[in-house]
Design a protein around this motif. Structure first.
Motif, mmCIF file in Angstrom:
data_model
loop_
_atom_site.group_PDB
_atom_site.id
_atom_site.type_symbol
_atom_site.label_atom_id
_atom_site.label_comp_id
_atom_site.label_asym_id
_atom_site.label_seq_id
_atom_site.Cartn_x
_atom_site.Cartn_y
_atom_site.Cartn_z
ATOM 1 N N ALA A 3 -64.050 32.391 91.773
ATOM 2 C CA ALA A 3 -63.102 33.497 91.666
ATOM 3 C C ALA A 3 -63.698 34.586 90.790
ATOM 4 O O ALA A 3 -64.540 34.320 89.938
ATOM 5 C CB ALA A 3 -61.780 33.019 91.069
ATOM 6 N N PRO A 4 -63.273 35.825 90.974
ATOM 7 C CA PRO A 4 -63.799 36.907 90.140
ATOM 8 C C PRO A 4 -63.433 36.713 88.678
ATOM 9 O O PRO A 4 -62.395 36.165 88.349
ATOM 10 C CB PRO A 4 -63.135 38.157 90.734
ATOM 11 N N ARG A 5 -64.319 37.174 87.807
ATOM 12 C CA ARG A 5 -64.060 37.125 86.364
ATOM 13 C C ARG A 5 -62.819 37.939 86.053
ATOM 14 O O ARG A 5 -62.561 38.970 86.663
ATOM 15 C CB ARG A 5 -65.269 37.690 85.616
ATOM 16 N N LEU A 6 -62.025 37.473 85.082
ATOM 17 C CA LEU A 6 -60.798 38.152 84.722
ATOM 18 C C LEU A 6 -61.094 39.523 84.117
ATOM 19 O O LEU A 6 -61.906 39.651 83.220
ATOM 20 C CB LEU A 6 -60.010 37.327 83.708
ATOM 21 N N THR A 7 -60.428 40.529 84.628
ATOM 22 C CA THR A 7 -60.600 41.879 84.101
ATOM 23 C C THR A 7 -59.231 42.527 84.002
ATOM 24 O O THR A 7 -58.219 41.990 84.420
ATOM 25 C CB THR A 7 -61.486 42.731 85.032
ATOM 26 N N PHE A 266 -57.547 31.377 92.499
ATOM 27 C CA PHE A 266 -58.084 30.782 91.281
ATOM 28 C C PHE A 266 -58.098 29.264 91.401
ATOM 29 O O PHE A 266 -59.087 28.600 91.049
ATOM 30 C CB PHE A 266 -57.240 31.215 90.079
ATOM 31 N N GLY A 267 -57.014 28.670 91.881
ATOM 32 C CA GLY A 267 -56.944 27.218 92.020
ATOM 33 C C GLY A 267 -57.986 26.683 92.971
ATOM 34 O O GLY A 267 -58.598 25.623 92.722
ATOM 35 N N THR A 268 -58.224 27.390 94.067
ATOM 36 C CA THR A 268 -59.248 26.963 95.025
ATOM 37 C C THR A 268 -60.631 26.988 94.386
ATOM 38 O O THR A 268 -61.463 26.096 94.608
ATOM 39 C CB THR A 268 -59.213 27.872 96.266
ATOM 40 N N ALA A 269 -60.868 28.011 93.563
ATOM 41 C CA ALA A 269 -62.162 28.094 92.884
ATOM 42 C C ALA A 269 -62.311 26.986 91.848
ATOM 43 O O ALA A 269 -63.406 26.441 91.664
ATOM 44 C CB ALA A 269 -62.307 29.468 92.222
ATOM 45 N N VAL A 270 -61.241 26.627 91.157
ATOM 46 C CA VAL A 270 -61.292 25.524 90.194
ATOM 47 C C VAL A 270 -61.597 24.222 90.910
ATOM 48 O O VAL A 270 -62.425 23.412 90.451
ATOM 49 C CB VAL A 270 -59.963 25.432 89.415
ATOM 50 N N ALA A 271 -60.945 23.982 92.045
ATOM 51 C CA ALA A 271 -61.204 22.759 92.813
ATOM 52 C C ALA A 271 -62.659 22.696 93.250
ATOM 53 O O ALA A 271 -63.298 21.632 93.189
ATOM 54 C CB ALA A 271 -60.276 22.695 94.017
ATOM 55 N N ALA A 272 -63.202 23.823 93.689
ATOM 56 C CA ALA A 272 -64.601 23.847 94.098
ATOM 57 C C ALA A 272 -65.526 23.601 92.911
ATOM 58 O O ALA A 272 -66.540 22.898 93.037
ATOM 59 C CB ALA A 272 -64.925 25.194 94.759
ATOM 60 N N GLN A 273 -65.193 24.171 91.764
ATOM 61 C CA GLN A 273 -66.003 23.967 90.567
ATOM 62 C C GLN A 273 -66.042 22.496 90.172
ATOM 63 O O GLN A 273 -67.049 21.984 89.671
ATOM 64 C CB GLN A 273 -65.425 24.806 89.420
ATOM 65 N N LEU A 274 -64.950 21.774 90.420
ATOM 66 C CA LEU A 274 -64.890 20.343 90.128
ATOM 67 C C LEU A 274 -65.556 19.502 91.202
ATOM 68 O O LEU A 274 -65.651 18.275 91.066
ATOM 69 C CB LEU A 274 -63.426 19.902 89.980
ATOM 70 N N ALA A 295 -61.639 25.544 84.826
ATOM 71 C CA ALA A 295 -60.885 26.801 84.835
ATOM 72 C C ALA A 295 -61.555 27.846 83.958
ATOM 73 O O ALA A 295 -61.634 29.030 84.326
ATOM 74 C CB ALA A 295 -59.454 26.547 84.365
ATOM 75 N N ALA A 296 -62.064 27.421 82.784
ATOM 76 C CA ALA A 296 -62.751 28.355 81.903
ATOM 77 C C ALA A 296 -64.026 28.879 82.550
ATOM 78 O O ALA A 296 -64.367 30.065 82.418
ATOM 79 C CB ALA A 296 -63.071 27.682 80.575
ATOM 80 N N THR A 297 -64.733 28.008 83.256
ATOM 81 C CA THR A 297 -65.957 28.429 83.943
ATOM 82 C C THR A 297 -65.648 29.428 85.046
ATOM 83 O O THR A 297 -66.307 30.465 85.187
ATOM 84 C CB THR A 297 -66.686 27.214 84.523
ATOM 85 N N ASN A 303 -60.054 31.621 77.628
ATOM 86 C CA ASN A 303 -58.761 32.284 77.755
ATOM 87 C C ASN A 303 -58.296 32.403 79.201
ATOM 88 O O ASN A 303 -57.115 32.656 79.459
ATOM 89 C CB ASN A 303 -58.834 33.687 77.148
ATOM 90 N N ALA A 304 -59.212 32.196 80.144
ATOM 91 C CA ALA A 304 -58.822 32.286 81.544
ATOM 92 C C ALA A 304 -57.788 31.234 81.901
ATOM 93 O O ALA A 304 -56.923 31.458 82.749
ATOM 94 C CB ALA A 304 -60.055 32.123 82.432
ATOM 95 N N THR A 305 -57.866 30.079 81.270
ATOM 96 C CA THR A 305 -56.896 29.022 81.546
ATOM 97 C C THR A 305 -55.493 29.478 81.190
ATOM 98 O O THR A 305 -54.517 29.126 81.859
ATOM 99 C CB THR A 305 -57.244 27.747 80.756
ATOM 100 N N GLN A 306 -55.362 30.294 80.143
ATOM 101 C CA GLN A 306 -54.042 30.779 79.761
ATOM 102 C C GLN A 306 -53.454 31.671 80.840
ATOM 103 O O GLN A 306 -52.279 31.543 81.197
ATOM 104 C CB GLN A 306 -54.131 31.522 78.431
#
Length: 535
Positions: A3-7, A266-274, A295-297, A303-306
């Motif tokens: 997912a894109p970095r939070l901005t 975001f959730g799909t990207a977290v699942a892929a990261q895992l 999620a942080a990655t 802070n992205a997890t928040q």
């Protein structure tokens, strides 16, 4: 997939939430008791016993209140129950001890997924009729906190109410959004398990609270910061209809939700990261630490997890955010009390949530540039012109005003304005200039969370002065009378008028200075015409 970095607003909000009081307060481990009154020896009378649908519970009696701690209101959300709507708790035989708090939910300081428990506090000398019930939703930036961190004995003994404090799932365990999870629970969808937990606790209250002396027909939800956001989200959740009868939101009602499409990306990207992709069994086998790390990655920072933990709007639990739901006429018809604090931003600046506080014009403009997205993209130069350093004692004070006005004061004012034509609303601003700080050190004025010490016994805060103790009693009177009859009018306290009319009043709360002020004056003081944030 990444997912894109939070901005933009997302990154700024994540930074803002990183310093909320619930995250800073020390958690109370399982089996420990609260500081102050909670650590005093229980009196010699017989330990209190109450009946629930699951079995009998035996609590303890301390400082004028009976406390029943660590009662499960749902089955542990572990294994195949992770990221599912909460299931009913198991029954037990005999009398279950309810003298120790349950575990906090997983967060930075530890915790266990077997955490869906609540704590019931009632006056020892209670009337035979049902007591008003107040259900506390703790703050903590959606990623930390526990019901055990808040001792509501002052509300219970001073206001004659029954208070329930609860735990709910935090972080990605409380907010992961995925299409596969939607398919498992189409009626609720994913991305809002924290809200579902709170609703399960409210159903437990409706089914069981009479056995503790409470009135299931008079339940008020109240919360601060993230808890205030949750309280307002429950007001517009169709699945919460009938579960409560009034709501109080302290500093946080109008913070934004996460659109479902963004949450699922975001959730799909977290699942892929895992390494799990769409494999839900793989996801459920990961540890909470692995999930948070992923999620942080994905987000580019812890802070992205928040940000990703804010409930997603667009599913069955939360079809729309607070403002959109009110405008669409889709909300639960309950009275509201919404407020904020005068100096909301000081604690965030003092705690370093945005780096070192600015000390001169250059560092002030640099800080505004980093956080200008809090104002929906207003350029830093325009903000600096609206908040010139010449108008403040220091650059840090100017920056604090920017943060507090844009993120809390004006959003709360807009929430009150939007709600007043639809629901009974009472508005307040807490303004004690010498309030104890939850951020450590000396007083930071009426900063974020500082009103909590006037309603709860809060560990680590300075003792209230005599004038502040009087204010505390008056605020407890307001809060509990609102819970009792949905009007904050208590004996011996100045009237608190409803937020209505062309210039609706806002109740000022400060020692020896309680009374209504014009919302027009409030808007001018907080530069709300400049910010005018959408909610």
């Amino acid at each position: 997939m990444r997912a894109p970095r939070l901005t933009g607003w997302a990154a700024a909000l994540a930074l803002l939430l990183s310093a909320l009081p619930g995250a800073a307060l020390a958690a109370v481990p399982s089996g420990d008791t609260l500081p102050s009154a909670g650590t005093q020896a229980a009196d010699a009378r017989t330990a209190p016993v109450a009946d629930t649908r699951q079995g009998r519970v035996q609590g303890s009696s301390v400082a004028g209140a009976d406390r029943f701690a660590g009662i499960p209101y749902a089955a542990p959300p572990v294994g195949s129950l992770r990221w599912k709507p909460p299931a009913p708790p198991a029954a037990w035989n005999g009398v279950r001890p309810a003298t120790a708090f349950g575990s906090q939910c997983p967060q930075q300081t530890g915790g266990s997924e077997d955490c869906l428990s609540l704590n019931v506090y009632r006056p020892q000398n209670r009337p035979s009729v049902g007591l008003p019930v107040m259900v506390w939703l703790h703050g903590g930036a959606y990623v930390s906190g526990a019901g055990s961190e808040y001792d509501p004995t002052p509300l219970v003994t001073g206001g004659g109410v029954l208070v329930v404090t609860i735990n709910y799932r935090l972080g990605m365990l409380g907010a992961l959004a995925l299409p596969g999870l939607d398919a498992e629970a189409p009626a609720t969808g994913s991305g809002a398990y924290s809200l579902l937990d709170q609703q399960a606790a409210l159903r437990w209250v409706r089914q069981n609270i009479r056995g503790f002396g409470g009135d299931p027909g008079n339940v008020t939800v109240f919360g601060e910061s993230a808890g205030a956001t949750y309280a307002c989200q429950q007001v517009v959740s169709p699945l919460a209809k009938g579960l409560f009868h009034a709501a109080i939101a302290q500093s946080g009602c109008a913070l934004p939700t996460t659109p479902m499409a963004r949450a699922q990306s975001f959730g799909t990207a977290v699942a892929a990261q895992l390494g799990c992709a769409s494999d839900l069994a793989c996801l459920r086998a990961a540890s909470p630490d692995q999930i948070n790390s992923a999620a942080a990655t994905v987000g580019g920072s812890p802070n992205a997890t928040q940000l990703a933990s804010i409930p997603a709007a667009g599913g069955g639990v939360l079809p729309r955010g607070f403002g959109d739901a009110l405008r669409a006429g889709q909300y639960n018809h309950v009275p509201l009390a919404l407020g904020s604090n005068l100096d909301e931003g000081r604690g965030f600046v003092h705690s370093g949530a945005y780096g070192d506080p600015p000390t001169d014009q250059a560092s002030y403009v640099a800080a505004l540039t980093r956080t200008a997205t809090l104002s929906s993209g207003i350029p830093a130069a325009d903000i600096a012109q609206e908040y010139p350093l010449s108008a403040y004692p220091s650059p840090a004070e100017a920056f604090s005003a920017v943060l507090g006005d844009s993120s809390f004061s004006c959003r709360t004012l807009n929430a009150n304005r939007l709600a007043k034509g639809r629901l009974p609303v009472h508005a307040y601003e807490f303004t004690d200039p010498d309030a104890p700080s939850l951020f450590g050190g000396s007083s930071l004025g009426a900063t974020h969370g500082s009103e909590l010490a006037y309603l709860f016994r809060m560990p680590g805060t300075a003792q209230l002065t005599q004038a502040q103790q009087t204010l505390s009693r008056q605020m407890i009177g307001y809060w509990t009378s609102f819970a009792r009859n949905h009007t904050p009018m208590a004996s011996g306290t100045p009237p608190w008028p409803r937020f209505t009319g062309s210039r609706p009043p806002i109740q000022n709360l400060a020692p020896d200075a309680i009374g209504p002020v014009s919302s027009t004056a409030f808007a001018a003081e907080h530069h709300c015409a400049f910010w005018n944030p959408a909610i």
